[in-house]
Design an enzyme around this catalytic site. Structure first.
Site, PDB file in Angstrom:
ATOM      1  N   ASP A 146      79.929  38.706 -36.645  1.00  0.00           N
ATOM      2  CA  ASP A 146      80.090  39.063 -35.228  1.00  0.00           C
ATOM      3  C   ASP A 146      79.992  40.574 -35.043  1.00  0.00           C
ATOM      4  O   ASP A 146      80.710  41.155 -34.239  1.00  0.00           O
ATOM      5  CB  ASP A 146      81.438  38.540 -34.717  1.00  0.00           C
ATOM      6  CG  ASP A 146      81.541  38.581 -33.199  1.00  0.00           C
ATOM      7  OD1 ASP A 146      80.495  38.591 -32.530  1.00  0.00           O
ATOM      8  OD2 ASP A 146      82.677  38.616 -32.686  1.00  0.00           O
ATOM      9  N   CYS A 200      77.714  15.347 -28.253  1.00  0.00           N
ATOM     10  CA  CYS A 200      78.477  15.560 -27.018  1.00  0.00           C
ATOM     11  C   CYS A 200      78.281  14.410 -26.034  1.00  0.00           C
ATOM     12  O   CYS A 200      79.146  14.162 -25.188  1.00  0.00           O
ATOM     13  CB  CYS A 200      78.067  16.882 -26.354  1.00  0.00           C
ATOM     14  SG  CYS A 200      78.718  18.348 -27.181  1.00  0.00           S
ATOM     15  N   CYS A 203      79.805  13.594 -22.201  1.00  0.00           N
ATOM     16  CA  CYS A 203      81.064  14.305 -21.954  1.00  0.00           C
ATOM     17  C   CYS A 203      80.820  15.640 -21.259  1.00  0.00           C
ATOM     18  O   CYS A 203      79.918  16.406 -21.640  1.00  0.00           O
ATOM     19  CB  CYS A 203      81.792  14.531 -23.280  1.00  0.00           C
ATOM     20  SG  CYS A 203      83.364  15.405 -23.112  1.00  0.00           S
ATOM     21  N   CYS A 206      84.537  20.120 -21.080  1.00  0.00           N
ATOM     22  CA  CYS A 206      84.612  21.584 -21.177  1.00  0.00           C
ATOM     23  C   CYS A 206      84.125  22.249 -19.896  1.00  0.00           C
ATOM     24  O   CYS A 206      84.666  23.285 -19.476  1.00  0.00           O
ATOM     25  CB  CYS A 206      83.825  22.084 -22.389  1.00  0.00           C
ATOM     26  SG  CYS A 206      82.061  21.671 -22.387  1.00  0.00           S
ATOM     27  N   CYS A 210      86.964  24.456 -17.135  1.00  0.00           N
ATOM     28  CA  CYS A 210      86.890  25.925 -17.130  1.00  0.00           C
ATOM     29  C   CYS A 210      87.551  26.506 -15.873  1.00  0.00           C
ATOM     30  O   CYS A 210      87.132  26.222 -14.749  1.00  0.00           O
ATOM     31  CB  CYS A 210      85.439  26.391 -17.203  1.00  0.00           C
ATOM     32  SG  CYS A 210      85.280  28.201 -17.233  1.00  0.00           S
ATOM     33  N   CYS A 226      83.797  34.424 -17.513  1.00  0.00           N
ATOM     34  CA  CYS A 226      84.565  33.858 -18.626  1.00  0.00           C
ATOM     35  C   CYS A 226      85.837  34.677 -18.862  1.00  0.00           C
ATOM     36  O   CYS A 226      85.806  35.908 -18.923  1.00  0.00           O
ATOM     37  CB  CYS A 226      83.702  33.849 -19.889  1.00  0.00           C
ATOM     38  SG  CYS A 226      84.550  33.237 -21.347  1.00  0.00           S
ATOM     39  N   CYS A 253      90.617  32.804 -24.082  1.00  0.00           N
ATOM     40  CA  CYS A 253      90.883  31.540 -23.388  1.00  0.00           C
ATOM     41  C   CYS A 253      90.422  30.396 -24.280  1.00  0.00           C
ATOM     42  O   CYS A 253      89.317  30.443 -24.827  1.00  0.00           O
ATOM     43  CB  CYS A 253      90.146  31.501 -22.051  1.00  0.00           C
ATOM     44  SG  CYS A 253      90.379  29.965 -21.124  1.00  0.00           S
ATOM     45  N   CYS A 256      88.374  25.352 -22.896  1.00  0.00           N
ATOM     46  CA  CYS A 256      87.261  24.462 -23.185  1.00  0.00           C
ATOM     47  C   CYS A 256      87.369  23.849 -24.579  1.00  0.00           C
ATOM     48  O   CYS A 256      86.791  22.789 -24.848  1.00  0.00           O
ATOM     49  CB  CYS A 256      85.920  25.176 -23.008  1.00  0.00           C
ATOM     50  SG  CYS A 256      85.656  26.586 -24.110  1.00  0.00           S
TER      51      CYS A 256
END
Length: 369
Positions: A146, A200, A203, A206, A210, A226, A253, A256
């Protein structure tokens, strides 16, 4: 360094075994062709969805071209490391939700409560590179965690570690999404792993959960909305219209992820590095707001939180206190006094930004009168 082709498959298996010994939950190997990602990346940047994260655009398409970022790269060894604390119980998601429902509590994203993951993963990936060197001699490589224009999710997906969820995070059938990613760019022509299919289905949990509607649709995130961006990446004032939606989330956060069905399989870390420090899983907004800058720096040494600095820490906490004040003033007015007292201690803070957010927070109590 040239490795005979018949030894490369064995080396790949050995690297994966070493990775597990070093605390990684899984190692995958990907090629460098991310050309299919370029159009989506450019469209996201053109829409301005990266907000103030200028570094997302400053390297052009190098983010989708690993062999341009590090010339000579032939493969990317991808790694994931679980980060749930070792003492997280089976009902950890319920516990998170109960804590967050108390307005005066401070909610810190699970990943940020322990040691800075950049340091942990970088060190372990370097150890992995050292083991490879010890086995085959010098070879070309570079470690990333990252920390550069790297499309981590795309590379991890390509290497078979998981699939991109609709919230844009990587998902794994055996571990959900509660893990970090890191990469080792290398000039070794190792055999690559096959991608896995998405699971997924229909679904949309998420997207629906949010708080700020930052997930515009499947695989489409507007970072400017976000909460992780607002509380970590944004350097200036948090937009007034989004402050009430942040609630008591002061750093990151997890909404999700908490709602994602796959996270019932989330795995505990094999390392103690991500165990909770400073009681950040049970702290109140007021007690964290009372930390002076020297205490902030001392307590959060080695924490990812420290990089936002004390000023933004107070900014985030002021928003949380304002939201808590608005809630308790309406339903439990007797609980408002300690929140008001905490905010008033920063009403004359030297930072214009802190004073502005404190003034907004105090006004939230008056709105209920």
């Amino acid at each position: 360094m040239t490795v005979p082709d018949n030894n490369l498959a064995t080396l790949a298996l050995t690297i994966k075994a070493w990775g597990r010994e070093l605390g990684f939950a899984e190692i995958g190997i990907a090629g460098v062709d991310l050309s299919q990602e370029e159009a989506g990346l450019q469209a996201w940047l053109d829409a301005g969805h990266h907000g103030d994260m200028d570094y997302m655009a400053s390297h052009g398409m190098k983010r989708a071209r690993p062999d341009e970022l590090v010339p000579g790269t032939l493969r990317i060894i991808t790694a994931r490391m679980n980060y749930l604390p070792q003492d997280a119980g089976d009902e950890w998601r319920d516990r998170e939700e109960r804590h967050a429902r108390q307005a005066a509590n401070a909610t810190v994203s699970v990943y940020a409560r322990g040691r800075d993951y950049h340091k942990v993963l970088r060190s372990r990936l370097q150890q992995l590179a050292d083991r490879i060197r010890g086995e085959i001699g010098d070879f070309g490589y570079r470690v990333f965690t990252d920390s550069a224009p790297v499309m981590e999710v795309a590379l991890a997906e390509k290497s078979g570690i998981g699939w991109r969820g609709k919230h844009t995070l990587l998902l794994n059938r055996d571990a959900g999404s509660m893990f970090f990613l890191g990469e080792l760019f290398t000039d070794l022509p190792l055999p690559v792993d096959a991608p896995v299919t998405s699971h997924c289905g229909q679904c949309s949990a998420c997207i629906d959960i949010c708080p700020t509607q930052a997930i515009l649709g499947p695989y489409r995130l507007d970072a400017r909305r976000c909460i992780s961006y607002l509380t970590i990446e944004l350097k200036g004032s948090i937009p007034v219209e989004l402050r009430p939606l942040i609630g008591n989330r002061i750093y990151g956060c997890d909404e999700c992820q908490l709602v994602c069905p796959w996270n019932k399989f989330a795995q505990r870390s094999s390392l103690p590095d991500f165990d909770v420090r400073n009681g950040l899983d049970a702290a109140t907004l007021a007690e964290l707001f009372a930390w002076e800058e020297d205490e902030f720096n001392r307590r959060l040494e080695g924490s990812p939180i420290r990089r936002i600095g004390h000023e933004r820490w107070l900014r985030n906490l002021a928003v949380g206190l304002g939201n808590a004040l608005r809630e308790v003033s309406a339903d439990h007015p007797g609980q408002a006094a300690p929140l008001i007292t905490a905010l008033q201690t920063r009403a004359t803070h030297p930072s214009d930004m802190v004073r502005e957010h404190v003034a907004w927070a105090l006004e939230q109590g008056r709105l209920q009168l």
